[in-house]
Motif scaffolding. Structure first.
Motif, PDB file in Angstrom:
ATOM      1  N   HIS A   1       1.588   6.714  -6.445  1.00 30.05           N
ATOM      2  CA  HIS A   1       0.542   7.857  -6.744  1.00 30.05           C
ATOM      3  C   HIS A   1       1.516   9.032  -6.862  1.00 30.05           C
ATOM      4  O   HIS A   1       1.501  10.477  -7.999  1.00 30.05           O
ATOM      5  N   GLN A   2       1.694   9.176  -5.817  1.00 30.14           N
ATOM      6  CA  GLN A   2       2.412  10.850  -5.525  1.00 30.14           C
ATOM      7  C   GLN A   2       3.066  11.065  -6.472  1.00 30.14           C
ATOM      8  O   GLN A   2       2.708  12.243  -7.213  1.00 30.14           O
TER       9      GLN A   2
ATOM     10  N   ARG B   1       0.644  -1.218  -0.105  1.00 26.27           N
ATOM     11  CA  ARG B   1       0.223   0.030  -0.080  1.00 26.27           C
ATOM     12  C   ARG B   1       0.749   1.357  -0.010  1.00 26.27           C
ATOM     13  O   ARG B   1       0.507   2.134  -0.496  1.00 26.27           O
ATOM     14  N   GLN B   2       1.857   1.034   1.006  1.00 26.24           N
ATOM     15  CA  GLN B   2       2.798   2.233   1.379  1.00 26.24           C
ATOM     16  C   GLN B   2       3.483   2.662  -0.653  1.00 26.24           C
ATOM     17  O   GLN B   2       3.606   4.017  -0.630  1.00 26.24           O
TER      18      GLN B   2
ATOM     19  N   GLN C   1       0.980   4.246  -2.575  1.00 24.26           N
ATOM     20  CA  GLN C   1       0.484   5.470  -2.444  1.00 24.26           C
ATOM     21  C   GLN C   1       2.003   6.639  -3.164  1.00 24.26           C
ATOM     22  O   GLN C   1       1.945   7.511  -3.702  1.00 24.26           O
TER      23      GLN C   1
END
Lengths: 418, 406
Positions: free
Chosen positions: B379-380, B372-373, B376
């Protein structure tokens, strides 16, 4: 078939021939008087004639009759390279049966092919080529056979190092049988040896279309591809080196031009006018030709030049070459180093830096110019009457106060350079 | 144009086809009227006009939807696309290209003519077919989706005696002048799509044959980014097969120089650095250009990244001097997302070796939390890239090429 009278059957000569055996002894056999002995000492010829040999004797028999046996075609271990019909009529007879002109061209060609293959197996490639050539000369109508003859001859030529001939042969083979894989493999190998790497790869690709897993073609292709790429790299490297050299030469040319230094061609007797023409030619010629001592005009990172400079000592007919005289360094600096110890030829031990005078000669006008040792090289080179010959400035050095110097200068016009 | 009051039917906007005289009737009826003129054996000039109309229709979304609903029309179109002259095969094929570009239309297309992939394949690989490029383009569009891709693979597998369909495809792609009238660049994307399937990869990576090796030089093919992109995409898919990495990086294939070459520019390396590079990257001339298409550059970097998944692969990539090329690329690269990808690869090359159990990065089990990290972060990063991209586009002027020009 008509019945014939038994009494007059086929060949009367045959009967009389057979009858001869009953009356005449066979003369073609071994006879003790004809033997050439090869065996060890003490073998009694007599003991061997007509007698059942004892084991020991039979060994001796074999040894001593070896040479006789060798003459009979059936017992020959090696075929002689030349067959002399007089010496060996049996063998000549056999040969004429094999190579009988009355047999069909195909048969004859096949025989030559086999003969060539035998020579090939023995690594006698020259003879193999001859045999295959004879086979091809028969011009038989079997394209498969001819293709094989060409391909085999190509192989023999390959091992003889005649790659061009080998290539011609496989191309002839492929004209007859385009999909003959052995010919394609051989052709690719030839191209590889001839350094035609692109062609080698193309031939391999053609071959792989026929048999996509042929290992020899895969290996050849990989090898040719790698060599091709290496060759391309070498070309690039050479090109870059050449460019660098040209750029360097251009930089040197510009540096000389910017300093207004006059150059003169090597050949003596060139007049002043020709010196101005073709400055770049003179520089480039000078840069490309080897200075006998290997020294060369160069430029450093700050754009300063260093020249090979020749010092001549007319008193003792000696010389010194300073391979890289930086243009901003002074004569005295170099003289201090060169004459730190008096040289061996300086018989009077008078060539010390403080005593030395430096001159250059204006050859045209036959005048001398005295150069203060504290001047830099550049200052002198830029003197309007200084002409650099063969890109190697030259200066004369002698001891000012010496008798030699006074003599040398007498009768010559001497100027002082500021 | 004029909106009809009649049957709205399936076509939402009801745009009447441009140029047809009967503007009052419904588009569906219009299209149906074209059908007789598309039939084989019709007058050539009528066929040509009808085909042009269909081509125009296929240029718009609603037009395509309209056509998709007409099975008979589609069938006629396919027949025309493979018909010999004087049939308007080219326009028919181009209409199919447009139709196939929409994945939603694959089903009706294949329903109308289930043998569509087979027939187009025959055209694309026919050395004498003048519209082979168009046929290949249809296949390229079709094969992006799994169902048509499977159908195409099957069509290729139906072996003629001797050469397999895939082998013929590779040969058509790699042989210059295979088809004197069609360049066949779109066979690149076709192969790339096919290489998503394991069977295709197995063929391409067959060590007893010479297949993938023949594709390598095409990464530098100057005349078509479509072909280059297709080939690089194929190579990238092949590099998912980590069991083959050592062979791919070894002397029998030597894939790495061909991936690095399009990324390399006219760098002036020192003599010592130069000797560390692969032979194909040494002493490149001062006019060497990098791959102009950013997407292809990214794919190349991704492919090299795949090859670094295993420890031996990483070592081979490092030893062959990849870092030097990527370092220079990074300082030149104008596209933000490509630069980020490049950074990641450089990190792998200069970073420490991972601990035990992480040697094959393609097989590592990532715990949920970390996954998940990472997503993320990803995505960033993407957002950041997009922002940078926008800044570039709105900026004062086009970004200047850093590469020196004489």
């Amino acid at each position: 078939m008509e019945q014939q009278d038994p009494g007059t059957t086929f060949d009367d000569g045959m009967d009389s021939f057979v009858e001869k055996f009953q009356s005449q002894p066979y003369r073609g056999g071994f006879h003790e008087s004809q033997w050439e002995e090869v065996g060890g000492p003490g073998v009694s010829a007599r003991a061997c004639v007509g007698v059942v040999p004892t084991p020991g004797a039979s060994r001796a028999l074999r040894r001593s009759t070896a040479k006789e046996f060798e003459k009979i075609p059936l017992f020959m271990k090696n075929s002689p390279s030349e067959i002399d019909p007089l010496e060996n009529p049996d063998l000549a007879c056999l040969q004429s049966i094999i190579f009988d002109e009355e047999r069909s061209p195909e048969d004859q060609a096949r025989t030559y092919k086999d003969e060539g293959n035998d020579y090939f197996k023995e690594k006698d490639y020259k003879k193999a080529v001859i045999s295959y050539t004879e086979g091809l000369k028969k011009k038989c109508t079997d394209p498969d056979l001819n293709a094989i003859l060409y391909t085999n001859r190509a192989a023999a030529q390959y091992y003889l190092g005649n790659f061009r001939s080998s290539l011609n042969d496989v191309m002839a083979a492929r004209k007859l049988r385009p999909c003959h894989l052995k010919a394609i493999i051989r052709g690719a190998s030839c191209h590889l040896e001839l350094k035609n790497y692109v062609e080698a790869v193309n031939w391999c690709d053609e071959g792989l279309q026929i048999d996509a897993t042929e290992k020899k073609l895969l290996d050849l292709r990989a090898k040719a591809d790698k060599l091709k790429r290496t060759e391309q790299r070498d070309i690039r490297k050479a090109k870059l080196k050449e460019k660098k050299k040209q750029d360097q030469n251009e930089a040197l040319l510009q540096a000389i031009k910017a300093r207004n230094i006059r150059l003169v061609a090597e050949a003596a007797g060139e007049d002043e006018d020709s010196a101005s023409e073709g400055l770049s030619e003179l520089v480039l010629y000078g840069l490309s030709s080897e200075n006998p001592c290997g020294a060369r005009l160069s430029v450093d990172d700050q754009g300063r030049l260093s020249w090979p400079v020749l010092f001549l000592y007319p008193e003792y007919a000696q010389s010194d070459l300073v391979s890289a005289f930086h243009e901003d360094s002074r004569f005295i600096d170099h003289l201090m180093v060169m004459f730190g110890e008096t040289p061996s030829w300086d018989l009077e031990q008078k060539y010390c830096p403080d005593n030395l005078e430096v001159y250059f000669e204006d050859e045209d006008r036959e005048e001398l110019y005295c150069v203060p040792p504290s001047s830099t090289l550049l200052q002198v080179l830029q003197h309007p009457r200084y002409f650099v010959k063969a890109l190697t400035p030259t200066f004369l050095v002698c001891v000012g106060s010496s008798g030699f110097c006074r003599n040398y200068l007498r009768g010559k016009k001497v100027h002082q350079v500021k | 144009m004029g909106e009809d009051a009649g049957d709205r039917g399936s076509s939402a906007d009801g745009l009447a086809p441009v140029g047809l005289p009967m503007a009052e009737t419904s588009p569906k009826a219009e299209a149906a009227k074209l059908l007789p003129f598309l039939a084989l054996g019709e007058r050539a000039d009528l066929q040509a006009a009808a085909a042009q109309h269909v081509l125009a229709l296929s240029g718009s979304g609603p037009g395509r939807t309209l056509l998709a609903g007409q099975a008979a029309l589609l069938q006629a179109l396919v027949e025309l696309a493979v018909a010999p002259p004087p049939a308007p095969a080219r326009d028919a094929a181009r209409a199919l290209v447009n139709l196939a570009a929409d994945p939603g239309l694959h089903k009706p297309l294949l329903a109308a003519e289930p043998r569509l992939p087979v027939r187009l394949l025959g055209c694309a690989l026919d050395p004498h077919w003048p519209w082979a490029e168009e046929a290949a383009a249809v296949l390229a569009n079709l094969s992006r989706e799994p169902v048509p891709c499977a159908a195409l693979t099957e069509a290729l597998a139906a072996t003629e005696p001797g050469e397999s369909g895939l082998e013929r495809l590779v040969r058509a792609l790699c042989t210059p002048g295979y088809n004197a009238r069609a360049p066949l660049h779109y066979l690149g994307p076709v192969l790339s799509n096919l290489s998503q399937r394991p069977a295709t990869r197995a063929f391409l990576l067959d060590r007893n044959r010479c297949v993938v090796q023949r594709l390598l030089t095409l990464t530098q093919y100057p005349d078509s980014s479509v072909r280059r992109g297709g080939v690089v995409g194929t190579l990238r898919n092949c590099c998912f097969e980590h069991r083959h990495h050592e062979w791919l990086l070894g002397p029998e294939v030597d894939i790495l120089p061909f991936l690095l070459l399009p990324l390399a520019g006219p760098e002036d390396f020192s003599e010592e650095e130069m000797e560390r590079l692969p032979i194909d990257l040494q002493y490149l001339p001062p006019d060497k250009q990098r791959e102009p298409d950013a997407d292809i550059r990214k794919m190349l970097i991704e492919t090299i990244m795949l090859l670094t998944a295993t420890a031996p692969g990483r070592k081979q990539v490092r030893d062959q001097g990849a870092y030097l090329i990527l370092r220079e690329l990074h300082s030149w690269e104008p596209e933000p997302d490509v630069r980020v990808t490049c950074e990641k690869l450089i990190q792998v090359l200069i970073g420490d070796e991972p601990e035990r159990g992480l040697e094959n990065l393609l097989e590592v089990q990532v715990p949920e939390e970390i996954e998940r990290q990472l997503q993320q972060q990803d995505h960033q990063e993407r957002e950041q890239c997009e922002r940078e991209q926008q800044e570039l586009e709105l900026g004062p002027g086009p970004q200047a090429e850093k590469a020196a020009s004489t």
